[in-house]
Scaffold this motif. Sequence first.
Motif, PDB file in Angstrom:
ATOM      1  N   PHE A  48      -3.072  12.352   2.364  1.00 60.74           N
ATOM      2  CA  PHE A  48      -1.802  11.955   1.749  1.00 60.74           C
ATOM      3  C   PHE A  48      -1.180  10.773   2.489  1.00 60.74           C
ATOM      4  O   PHE A  48      -0.657   9.842   1.863  1.00 60.74           O
ATOM      5  CB  PHE A  48      -0.830  13.128   1.739  1.00 60.74           C
ATOM      6  CG  PHE A  48      -1.202  14.216   0.768  1.00 60.74           C
ATOM      7  CD1 PHE A  48      -2.168  14.012  -0.193  1.00 60.74           C
ATOM      8  CD2 PHE A  48      -0.579  15.455   0.821  1.00 60.74           C
ATOM      9  CE1 PHE A  48      -2.519  15.008  -1.087  1.00 60.74           C
ATOM     10  CE2 PHE A  48      -0.915  16.459  -0.069  1.00 60.74           C
ATOM     11  CZ  PHE A  48      -1.887  16.242  -1.021  1.00 60.74           C
ATOM     12  N   ALA A  49      -1.191  10.814   3.812  1.00 64.74           N
ATOM     13  CA  ALA A  49      -0.605   9.722   4.596  1.00 64.74           C
ATOM     14  C   ALA A  49      -1.352   8.416   4.352  1.00 64.74           C
ATOM     15  O   ALA A  49      -0.739   7.349   4.197  1.00 64.74           O
ATOM     16  CB  ALA A  49      -0.630  10.083   6.080  1.00 64.74           C
ATOM     17  N   LEU A  50      -2.690   8.481   4.291  1.00 66.96           N
ATOM     18  CA  LEU A  50      -3.481   7.280   4.040  1.00 66.96           C
ATOM     19  C   LEU A  50      -3.195   6.711   2.649  1.00 66.96           C
ATOM     20  O   LEU A  50      -3.017   5.491   2.484  1.00 66.96           O
ATOM     21  CB  LEU A  50      -4.969   7.608   4.184  1.00 66.96           C
ATOM     22  CG  LEU A  50      -5.947   6.456   3.931  1.00 66.96           C
ATOM     23  CD1 LEU A  50      -5.704   5.323   4.928  1.00 66.96           C
ATOM     24  CD2 LEU A  50      -7.388   6.945   4.019  1.00 66.96           C
ATOM     25  N   MET A  91       2.791  13.508  -4.969  1.00 64.52           N
ATOM     26  CA  MET A  91       3.597  12.675  -5.867  1.00 64.52           C
ATOM     27  C   MET A  91       4.452  11.683  -5.090  1.00 64.52           C
ATOM     28  O   MET A  91       4.611  10.523  -5.491  1.00 64.52           O
ATOM     29  CB  MET A  91       4.467  13.566  -6.751  1.00 64.52           C
ATOM     30  CG  MET A  91       3.676  14.362  -7.785  1.00 64.52           C
ATOM     31  SD  MET A  91       4.740  15.279  -8.944  1.00 64.52           S
ATOM     32  CE  MET A  91       5.325  16.581  -7.857  1.00 64.52           C
ATOM     33  N   LEU A  92       5.001  12.141  -3.959  1.00 65.32           N
ATOM     34  CA  LEU A  92       5.832  11.244  -3.157  1.00 65.32           C
ATOM     35  C   LEU A  92       4.985  10.135  -2.531  1.00 65.32           C
ATOM     36  O   LEU A  92       5.445   8.995  -2.395  1.00 65.32           O
ATOM     37  CB  LEU A  92       6.554  12.044  -2.075  1.00 65.32           C
ATOM     38  CG  LEU A  92       7.532  11.268  -1.191  1.00 65.32           C
ATOM     39  CD1 LEU A  92       8.597  10.579  -2.035  1.00 65.32           C
ATOM     40  CD2 LEU A  92       8.192  12.198  -0.182  1.00 65.32           C
ATOM     41  N   ALA A  93       3.749  10.452  -2.159  1.00 67.07           N
ATOM     42  CA  ALA A  93       2.874   9.431  -1.584  1.00 67.07           C
ATOM     43  C   ALA A  93       2.575   8.315  -2.576  1.00 67.07           C
ATOM     44  O   ALA A  93       2.345   7.165  -2.181  1.00 67.07           O
ATOM     45  CB  ALA A  93       1.576  10.080  -1.112  1.00 67.07           C
ATOM     46  N   LEU A  94       2.587   8.624  -3.878  1.00 61.23           N
ATOM     47  CA  LEU A  94       2.294   7.624  -4.909  1.00 61.23           C
ATOM     48  C   LEU A  94       3.548   6.979  -5.486  1.00 61.23           C
ATOM     49  O   LEU A  94       3.453   6.053  -6.293  1.00 61.23           O
ATOM     50  CB  LEU A  94       1.500   8.275  -6.045  1.00 61.23           C
ATOM     51  CG  LEU A  94       0.108   8.790  -5.687  1.00 61.23           C
ATOM     52  CD1 LEU A  94      -0.482   9.557  -6.853  1.00 61.23           C
ATOM     53  CD2 LEU A  94      -0.800   7.637  -5.294  1.00 61.23           C
ATOM     54  N   LYS A  95       4.715   7.465  -5.103  1.00 61.24           N
ATOM     55  CA  LYS A  95       5.950   7.002  -5.718  1.00 61.24           C
ATOM     56  C   LYS A  95       6.228   5.523  -5.445  1.00 61.24           C
ATOM     57  O   LYS A  95       6.847   4.832  -6.265  1.00 61.24           O
ATOM     58  CB  LYS A  95       7.117   7.854  -5.201  1.00 61.24           C
ATOM     59  CG  LYS A  95       8.442   7.614  -5.900  1.00 61.24           C
ATOM     60  CD  LYS A  95       8.402   8.039  -7.347  1.00 61.24           C
ATOM     61  CE  LYS A  95       9.774   7.909  -7.989  1.00 61.24           C
ATOM     62  NZ  LYS A  95       9.739   8.184  -9.442  1.00 61.24           N
TER      63      LYS A  95
END
Length: 648
Positions: free
Chosen positions: A40-42, A92-96
């Motif tokens: 997710f971080a990446l 979802m937040l990682a892609l926002k």
Amino acid sequence: MADLPASLLSPAARRWTLASGALALAPLLLQLPPLLASVFALVAVLTAVLSGQRVLPGPVRLLLVLAMLAAVYWQMGPRPGRDSGCALLAAMLALKSSELRSLRDARSLLGFALFAPFSSFLLDQGPLTMALAVLATLATLLTLQRLAQAEGEAPSPALGGQLRGVGKLAALGLPLALAAFWLFPRLSEPLWGLPERAVGKPGLSDHMEPSEWLDLMADDSTALRVTFFGPVPTPEQRYWRGPVMTHFDGRRWEQERYADQRPPAAVTRAPPRWDYQIDYEPTDRRQLVALDLPLQAPAGSRLDGNYSLRSDRPLAALTRWHLQSSPAQAYTEPLSDWERRSALQLPEALNPRTTALARQWRGEAGQDDAAIVARALDWIRARFAYTLSTPAPGRNAVDEFLFDQQAGFCQHFSSSFVVLMRNAGIPARVVTGFAGGQRNPYGDYWVVRQMDAHAWAEVWLPQRGWVRVDPTAAVAPERIYDTLEDRLGGAGGTTLEGRWLQLSQVGDFLRRGWNDLVLSFDANRQQQLLRPLGIDKLEPAQLIGIFTTFAAAALGWMAWLLARGERERDPLLRTWHRLGRRYARHGLARGTAESATDWAQRVHRQRPDPALLSLSIRFVQARYAGAELDPSLVRDLRRHRPSTGATS
């Protein structure tokens, strides 16, 4: 009329928005599986970098969404739970940031990001999670303030001024938050339960398998903290009894199916009696532990026929249990036929060498069960070794361990010992739990970690009943009885390991303080909140009344601060309004639509006051004519008092 186009986001505002979103995402990532959190971080970093120049194409975004969903499924499986729901939120937040183009997009991202730190409380309620959540909230408020200034094209004040503004916003809601925490009526029972996790946390279970115990014994996280009120058991007595296993299929041990439907057997107790309190870390399971043997089940739990404790609800949060225990001197009732058959059950056609050895020993010992137990312990003590490196078990796992490997850990020793005893006709069972513990000198309590998980045996001997036998302690007593301080060899804080031990003890002491102050503040403690003032117990109606009073006062404080508005930010305007209130006490208040000079002239006509006329002219010039502010003006406004002339 067509809508105005949204303001584009400046590079500085974009950096502030992304930084605030990252802070909000951090506490949630710390609670997810490390590999999934890294993915997710990446993805979050790559999305922020790639979408900085142009909007990511739709197919690319769809591909990223599918990849994230596949990662969640890969790590957590199809079962829904709290952790899988939080993982989807993090994805979802990682892609926002792929949609971050305008001020409106930035506000949307920040509002969405605030769900992340608070959803992390579903997985952990520790002080680190709380500190990160507060930091993320303050950073989000600061960024929203900068976005508002950018939208109004107002010059941004210095960072110190912005931080003071955020601090005032936090102080605005702090009284209401404290009133809600301390005084809002709490239920002793929740209205609903939290959903379980999709991925189970390490902890004691109602079954025992080789693959599970290796993970458990490698986990150094805290399982429970114990405070003793009186005598402290010696290391040889510090066995924390958990689930008791009776059914064996050749590989897997399971609890007795109907143990919770029969009461514990009557026993004659031996001294001493231990009085203690256990703070149990959340496991999302129901299994509890107690010193061997608990006297009775505390409220909210049940004691089954094998003296194993089980909570009425899943342990989804920190729980506190007050218990008393004392060792058993003898069981006063014999085994029933059903209990004897259960304690002698073995799968057919397995472990033939163990069966032959047990029958040989029975023939040589006659009816002396204690002699067979002692002979088995002598054999294990002389021939066996302790190790965590063991091959995967085969079909005849007990034969392989007793005659070929002769090295393993507690699971191998307890399981094989019980099978050996049952083949010799001695009722036996496996008991799981914890052994040992480490004393924290800063708080004078004991810490039991997941890696202290242990399994031992119990055998039924005539005239005594169930007797604890620990074959692992016969091989490696230092693994069971030695404390961590003993293993350091008295080095204390002079070695690197000793200093690390002291640091970890301080950290655990602080975590325990957090648990006492925040997480353990339940309905019972709330009822005793005003005991220092002589009120023994608060009735629900009284508590609601006190909360309503404090909440109303907090809301009044918020309304008063908000009503001050502009004058709180402008010292000149604030001082001018104070001057007006001084004249209002003499019946010379300024009208709503009356300008400063008109009001001063009216006052001068009714009560000659040349100084007020001069001050009003200076105020208008400084406030509205763009004249440079004279530092003495604020001082003169503060000092001026209405004249004592007669009103015309």
